[in-house]
Structure formats: structure tokens, C-alpha cells
Design an enzyme around this catalytic site. Structure first.
Site, PDB file in Angstrom:
ATOM      1  N   CYS A 138     -18.682 -25.949  22.073  1.00 53.33           N
ATOM      2  CA  CYS A 138     -18.015 -26.943  22.867  1.00 53.33           C
ATOM      3  C   CYS A 138     -18.651 -28.292  22.442  1.00 53.33           C
ATOM      4  CB  CYS A 138     -18.529 -26.564  24.355  1.00 53.33           C
ATOM      5  SG  CYS A 138     -17.942 -28.059  25.334  1.00 53.33           S
ATOM      6  N   HIS A 152     -12.440 -26.835  35.976  1.00 55.64           N
ATOM      7  CA  HIS A 152     -12.418 -26.005  34.776  1.00 55.64           C
ATOM      8  C   HIS A 152     -13.804 -25.026  35.158  1.00 55.64           C
ATOM      9  CE1 HIS A 152     -14.618 -29.380  33.103  1.00 55.64           C
ATOM     10  NE2 HIS A 152     -15.646 -28.623  32.391  1.00 55.64           N
ATOM     11  N   HIS A 199     -13.194 -31.835  27.104  1.00 54.60           N
ATOM     12  CA  HIS A 199     -13.790 -30.669  26.223  1.00 54.60           C
ATOM     13  C   HIS A 199     -13.052 -30.307  25.274  1.00 54.60           C
ATOM     14  CE1 HIS A 199     -17.644 -29.566  28.462  1.00 54.60           C
ATOM     15  NE2 HIS A 199     -17.010 -29.564  29.427  1.00 54.60           N
ATOM     16  N   GLU A 227     -16.292 -27.357  37.729  1.00 58.21           N
ATOM     17  CA  GLU A 227     -16.511 -28.653  37.870  1.00 58.21           C
ATOM     18  C   GLU A 227     -15.401 -29.631  37.012  1.00 58.21           C
ATOM     19  OE1 GLU A 227     -20.197 -28.343  35.637  1.00 58.21           O
ATOM     20  OE2 GLU A 227     -19.339 -29.061  33.956  1.00 58.21           O
TER      21      GLU A 227
END
Length: 152
Positions: free
Chosen positions: A121, A107, A73, A67
Site C-alpha cells: 500500500c 474501507h 490508497h 476507517e
């Protein structure tokens, strides 16, 4: 003040419940995922901040959706080893590695090992919805022998 004690034998935080990676399996091309759990460590609405901190754990053979989205991120490997597809690069990730994913960069995270692969994350508290890769991005991933295994 909030404290969530970490139990290294169970690899979990007190009061933090694991849940499915996403509410529904992805049906769009590349949006499927397998063997992945999500643990929200810091919730924006509870902590009064504009971001969330999450721990994701991928079982051996598991993977995230492929996605892209508007937010950045920042990923910090916490357990095991894994691989990430970030744009057109394949990155090997080991214990305590750090990687940043720019906005709108496709990614996917993969556990190719035989033990859990976990990472912490950060995401925006008010998130934009993940988007599947475009037809052009998909074709480019399939055409490159390094990235083709990530395009399933």
C-alpha cells in the site's frame, strides 16, 4: 542506494521489521482490528520522497479497522486472497490484484481465507489521522446485507 532483498520462504524483506498495525487498539466504533502487522518498506524521511510504501499482512480471521481519511490508497495484493469493503462495495482480491480507494471512502480489509493475506500500500508520508465512519455511514453499512458483515 538501498536494497532490501526479499526472502520468499519467510515472505519478508531483509532489514524490514514487522510491527503492530497501529500503536493502540481502536476504541471508537469500527476502529478495532485483529491479526494484522505492518512493514514499512520505504520511509519518506529516509528516501527523500513524499510517500511511504508499506506491506500489511492479515492472519486468517483478521481484519483492519473500518476507517476513512483524506489520502488516496493504492493497494496491490501480494499474498493470498482477501476481501475489502470500499465505500458500499465488497471487493474480492486475489494475487496481484490492484485497487484504489478514493479520499474519505470508508474501507476495511479482511482475511476470510486460511492463509496469510498480504498487500502493498502507498500512503502519504505526512499522513492525516484515520477517522471512524459517521453514524449515517455506519447505519447504511448495517442496512445492506452485502456490507453488514464488515461493520463490526
Amino acid at each position: 542506494m538501498r536494497r532490501a532483498a526479499f526472502d520468499p520462504t519467510a515472505f519478508q524483506w531483509a532489514g524490514v521489521t514487522a510491527r503492530a498495525y497501529k500503536d493502540e487498539p481502536g476504541s471508537a466504533r469500527g476502529m478495532a482490528w485483529q491479526g494484522l502487522s505492518r512493514h514499512t518498506l520505504v520511509r519518506s524521511e529516509e528516501a527523500g520522497v513524499t510517500f511511504e510504501v508499506r506491506y500489511f499482512e492479515i492472519a486468517p480471521g483478521g481484519f483492519s479497522s473500518l476507517e476513512k481519511h483524506e489520502h488516496v490508497h493504492v493497494v496491490f495484493t501480494a499474498r493470498g486472497r482477501g476481501q475489502a469493503l470500499i465505500g458500499d462495495q465488497v471487493v474480492d482480491l486475489d494475487h496481484l490484484d490492484l485497487v484504489e480507494v478514493p479520499p474519505w471512502t470508508p474501507h476495511r480489509w479482511i482475511n476470510a481465507g486460511d492463509e496469510p493475506f498480504g498487500f502493498i500500500c502507498t500512503v502519504e508520508g505526512t499522513r492525516d489521522k484515520p477517522q471512524p465512519v459517521s453514524d449515517e455511514e455506519w447505519e447504511a453499512l448495517l442496512a445492506d446485507p452485502r456490507t453488514a458483515p464488515f461493520a463490526h
